[in-house]
Design a protein around this motif. Sequence first.
Motif, PDB file in Angstrom:
ATOM      1  N   ASN A  97       0.860  -1.150   0.012  1.00 31.72           N
ATOM      2  CA  ASN A  97      -0.085   0.176   0.025  1.00 31.72           C
ATOM      3  C   ASN A  97       0.933   1.290  -0.095  1.00 31.72           C
ATOM      4  O   ASN A  97       1.095   1.927   1.122  1.00 31.72           O
ATOM      5  N   ARG A  99       1.869   4.958  -1.930  1.00 30.04           N
ATOM      6  CA  ARG A  99       1.353   6.194  -2.232  1.00 30.04           C
ATOM      7  C   ARG A  99       2.217   6.871  -3.547  1.00 30.04           C
ATOM      8  O   ARG A  99       3.311   7.084  -3.069  1.00 30.04           O
ATOM      9  N   GLU A 105      -2.935   6.219  -4.804  1.00 31.58           N
ATOM     10  CA  GLU A 105      -2.602   4.824  -4.723  1.00 31.58           C
ATOM     11  C   GLU A 105      -1.485   4.524  -5.936  1.00 31.58           C
ATOM     12  O   GLU A 105      -1.926   4.981  -6.963  1.00 31.58           O
ATOM     13  N   ASN A 148     -13.725   1.440  -8.525  1.00 28.43           N
ATOM     14  CA  ASN A 148     -14.385   1.668  -7.223  1.00 28.43           C
ATOM     15  C   ASN A 148     -14.593   3.150  -7.296  1.00 28.43           C
ATOM     16  O   ASN A 148     -13.609   3.729  -6.559  1.00 28.43           O
ATOM     17  N   ASP A 150     -16.476   5.082  -5.360  1.00 23.44           N
ATOM     18  CA  ASP A 150     -16.669   5.514  -4.038  1.00 23.44           C
ATOM     19  C   ASP A 150     -15.198   5.451  -3.079  1.00 23.44           C
ATOM     20  O   ASP A 150     -15.002   6.011  -2.189  1.00 23.44           O
ATOM     21  N   ASP A 151     -14.187   4.743  -3.470  1.00 24.70           N
ATOM     22  CA  ASP A 151     -13.026   4.664  -3.147  1.00 24.70           C
ATOM     23  C   ASP A 151     -11.888   4.312  -4.203  1.00 24.70           C
ATOM     24  O   ASP A 151     -10.968   3.408  -4.159  1.00 24.70           O
ATOM     25  N   ASN A 153      -9.196   5.840  -4.791  1.00 19.09           N
ATOM     26  CA  ASN A 153      -7.887   5.727  -4.320  1.00 19.09           C
ATOM     27  C   ASN A 153      -7.589   5.139  -3.385  1.00 19.09           C
ATOM     28  O   ASN A 153      -6.354   5.040  -2.734  1.00 19.09           O
ATOM     29  N   SER A 154      -8.313   4.069  -3.033  1.00 19.46           N
ATOM     30  CA  SER A 154      -8.166   2.903  -1.859  1.00 19.46           C
ATOM     31  C   SER A 154      -7.708   3.577  -0.472  1.00 19.46           C
ATOM     32  O   SER A 154      -6.973   3.119   0.168  1.00 19.46           O
ATOM     33  N   ASN A 155      -8.414   4.672  -0.276  1.00 20.53           N
ATOM     34  CA  ASN A 155      -8.136   5.238   1.123  1.00 20.53           C
ATOM     35  C   ASN A 155      -8.816   4.594   2.029  1.00 20.53           C
ATOM     36  O   ASN A 155      -8.430   4.282   3.190  1.00 20.53           O
ATOM     37  N   GLN A 156     -10.175   3.929   1.842  1.00 23.47           N
ATOM     38  CA  GLN A 156     -10.808   3.322   3.016  1.00 23.47           C
ATOM     39  C   GLN A 156     -10.314   1.885   3.295  1.00 23.47           C
ATOM     40  O   GLN A 156     -10.272   1.533   4.310  1.00 23.47           O
ATOM     41  N   SER A 157      -9.885   1.316   2.249  1.00 18.06           N
ATOM     42  CA  SER A 157      -9.455  -0.155   2.238  1.00 18.06           C
ATOM     43  C   SER A 157      -8.420  -0.331   1.023  1.00 18.06           C
ATOM     44  O   SER A 157      -8.464   0.272  -0.064  1.00 18.06           O
ATOM     45  N   TYR A 158      -7.565  -1.391   1.413  1.00 12.56           N
ATOM     46  CA  TYR A 158      -6.328  -1.493   0.260  1.00 12.56           C
ATOM     47  C   TYR A 158      -6.354  -3.083  -0.090  1.00 12.56           C
ATOM     48  O   TYR A 158      -5.970  -3.837   1.006  1.00 12.56           O
TER      49      TYR A 158
END
Length: 253
Positions: A97, A99, A105, A148, A150-151, A153-158
């Motif tokens: 994960n 950045r 991401e 996705n 809604d997310d 950039n995979s901020n909520q889950s990766y």
Amino acid sequence: MSGQVVVITGANTGIGKVNATLFARLGAKVVMGCRDMAKAHIAAEDIRRLVTDADVEVLKLDLSSLGSVRQFAKECGERVQHIDLLVNNAGLMFCPNWRTEDGFEMQFGTNHLGHFLLTLLLMDELKSAPKARIINVSSIAHMTGEINFDDINSNQSYNKYRAYYQSKLANVLFTRELASRLTGTQVTAYSLHPGLVNTGLWKYMSGCLKLLDIIFKSITNIGPELGAQTTHYCALEPSIANESGFYYKFVFI
């Protein structure tokens, strides 16, 4: 390809290096966009040894930095008046994960956003060529991908696999939309799956997928030379010169 200019990202290793060598052998000027300049210069010297009259130039390009992408595009514009072929080849797969410099991401930022910006910044040079092609190296993994929103950039889950699949789907969708927007110009766009090629791209594989990958590649043994063939086809095949937006995949026989 005498008189033509080819820009390839990630050209210092794997199928990118094979492609750079082929286009140099066919007489094109090849601009290699690479993150690791030490490895890039070694690769360029390898190409010059194989192709004695090779016209090869190395420029710094870190696709995880939009500032680096802008600088690379600026330097390209200063060195060449037109670009006949842009091969968006570089990629990252299944990494931790991480950045990008700009906070995206890493896989989405490198595989899609960096190439997206680069393509748009080089559009004037592409349109200045008599005919130009843009090739986005994607993957069959795009079929498993989902954007996705809604997310994104995979901020909520990766999940490193889902993030990769999303980035490869983005490559294909970008190609489709790009082809639509370039209708009426002399620029065409293609995306492709090169096959499960035995390169350093797989270094972040783990668990069951790593084991399956080892087994599959021990059977198929698809090296970079074979993996580069789909790019060669999209770059050179005359019959698709007036087609655009399609996806091509390697089929192992």
